[in-house]
Scaffold this motif. Structure first.
Motif, PDB file in Angstrom:
ATOM      1  N   CYS A  60       0.859  -1.183   0.000  1.00  0.00           N
ATOM      2  CA  CYS A  60       0.000   0.000   0.000  1.00  0.00           C
ATOM      3  C   CYS A  60       0.897   1.235   0.000  1.00  0.00           C
ATOM      4  O   CYS A  60       2.029   1.204   0.477  1.00  0.00           O
ATOM      5  N   GLU A  74      -1.212  -5.586   4.639  1.00  0.00           N
ATOM      6  CA  GLU A  74      -2.317  -6.175   3.861  1.00  0.00           C
ATOM      7  C   GLU A  74      -2.035  -7.672   3.747  1.00  0.00           C
ATOM      8  O   GLU A  74      -2.020  -8.239   2.660  1.00  0.00           O
ATOM      9  N   GLY A 129      -6.077  -1.205   1.524  1.00  0.00           N
ATOM     10  CA  GLY A 129      -6.332  -0.304   0.386  1.00  0.00           C
ATOM     11  C   GLY A 129      -7.717  -0.477  -0.223  1.00  0.00           C
ATOM     12  O   GLY A 129      -8.423   0.508  -0.479  1.00  0.00           O
TER      13      GLY A 129
END
Ligand code: NAD
Ligand code: ZN
Length: 365
Positions: free
Chosen positions: A40, A62, A169
């Motif tokens: 991200c 993530e 995201g």
């Protein structure tokens, strides 16, 4: 145990893949074998110290993986479970209890503090301690200890090599639209910035039934791609005044808007492009202390609303399964934003994200 991790050591400097020691998971943690982790923009700005997470640090937030060990106080998880990792939150403050854990009053410390709440760090090597628990997970590692309350259990057949970005995201853009702006079917939405966050917002607006979706950026290839994915209009704001263009397309102003750039003049454009009683949201990150111009004289009369939104104001345990369901139904094709990279190529993934050639890199371990 021994594992390998990508370590951020200094601003604007490549991450170093190192052999590191990982300590035992604590009572409230899961030890997870990371299968894949998205990259991200926030990883890059923390490597560059816009937010002062102590370096050296294992970043990555993530992550998606498989539970290998479960802390003694953790309920609801067992070894072998597949998980997508979301941010850490305390679960006890008034915001958490009110159903807004992404505004947890302890959010900054838990996610940017560089370790556990007690100050300990999970990773170390010969040179000393290495910051861990970035967003409760530090997922740029083959194995990591994560705060169990941030983990989201997903079905056994879930594609872990794809789902990590749902933890930040993708959740940020789609959550800002579905949870905060809540566009009505048939409404108009403008999104400033066509990165992974903006495109997720666009896909969510489409899934919600918005029929005028205007994407604004300065990179022609990204605008072209936005059109392929469902934008009804695109505006290159290097060539065309986006406020004028949006007013013309919508006949006076757009009902909902999202700024994913965090660039002060773009934020100002967003406020000016809204219709009377329109609703705009900011998700783009800026350095602490950044101010944006805001014409309170004119805008008072417009009745617009502006929201500042962290992580889509989602409850990840509720929202991520919904995104997986939308994806499975074909109405939220976020896989079109992603590209896989080997762990060894993590710095290439950062570079491709920065230069715009890849919207959402995913490191596959
Ligand atoms: P990205 O860099 O891929 O996308 C940003 C886009 O904005 C790019 O396409 C760029 O060309 C465009 N842009 C830049 N300047 C512009 C300008 N002046 N006018 C129009 N467009 C312009 O980043 P991303 O991964 O999509 O993330 C977007 C932002 O969201 C980042 O700042 C990131 O740190 C932030 N973020 C916030 C949260 C949150 O919880 N609020 C979570 C994740 C990411
Ligand atoms: Zn992020």
């Amino acid at each position: 145990m021994k594992t390998r991790a990508a370590v951020a050591t200094a601003p604007q400097t490549d991450l170093e893949i190192r052999d590191v020691e990982l300590d035992a998971p604590r009572a409230d943690e899961l030890q997870v074998r990371i299968v894949a982790s998205g990259v991200c923009h926030t990883d890059a700005i923390v490597r560059d110290q816009w937010y002062p997470v102590p370096l050296p640090s294992v970043l990555g937030h993530e992550g998606a993986g498989i539970v290998e060990a479960v802390g003694s106080d953790v309920q609801g998880f067992k070894a072998g479970d597949k998980v997508v990792l979301g941010p850490a939150y305390c679960g006890r403050c008034e915001q958490c209890l009110a159903g807004h854990p992404m505004f947890c009053v302890n959010f900054y410390d838990r996610n940017f503090g560089g370790g556990r709440a007690d100050g300990s760090k999970s990773f170390s090597d010969d040179s000393g301690e290495i910051s861990s628990h970035f967003f409760g997970q530090s997922s740029f590692a083959e194995h990591t200890n994560v705060v169990a309350s941030g983990a989201v259990k997903v079905p056994d057949d879930a594609p872990l090599d794809l789902l990590g970005p749902l933890g930040c995201g993708i959740m940020t853009g789609s959550g800002a639209v579905l949870n905060v702006l809540q566009p009505q079917p048939g409404s108009s939405v403008a999104v400033f910035g066509t990165g992974a966050v903006g495109m997720s917002g666009m896909l969510a607006a489409k899934a919600a039934g918005a029929t005028t979706i205007i994407m604004v950026d300065i990179v022609p290839e990204r605008l072209e791609f936005a059109k392929e994915l469902g934008a009804t209009h695109t505006v290159n704001s290097k060539e065309t005044d986006p406020v004028e263009a949006i007013k013309e397309i919508t006949g006076g102003g757009v009902e909902y808007a999202l700024d994913t750039t965090g660039v002060p003049p773009v934020f100002a454009q967003m406020t000016k492009s809204l219709a009377t009683r329109g609703h705009g949201a900011l998700v783009g990150a800026a350095k602490l202390g950044t101010e944006a111009p805001f014409d309170i004289g004119t805008l008072l009369l417009s009745g617009i609303k502006i929201s500042m939104v962290v992580e889509g104001d989602a409850v990840p345990q509720e929202f991520i399964p919904r995104l997986i369901a939308l994806h499975a139904a074909g109405t939220f094709p976020f896989d079109k934003l992603t590209k896989s990279y080997a762990f060894e190529d993590i710095n290439q993934a950062f570079a491709d994200s920065a230069n715009g050639t890849t919207l959402k890199p995913i490191i596959v371990f």
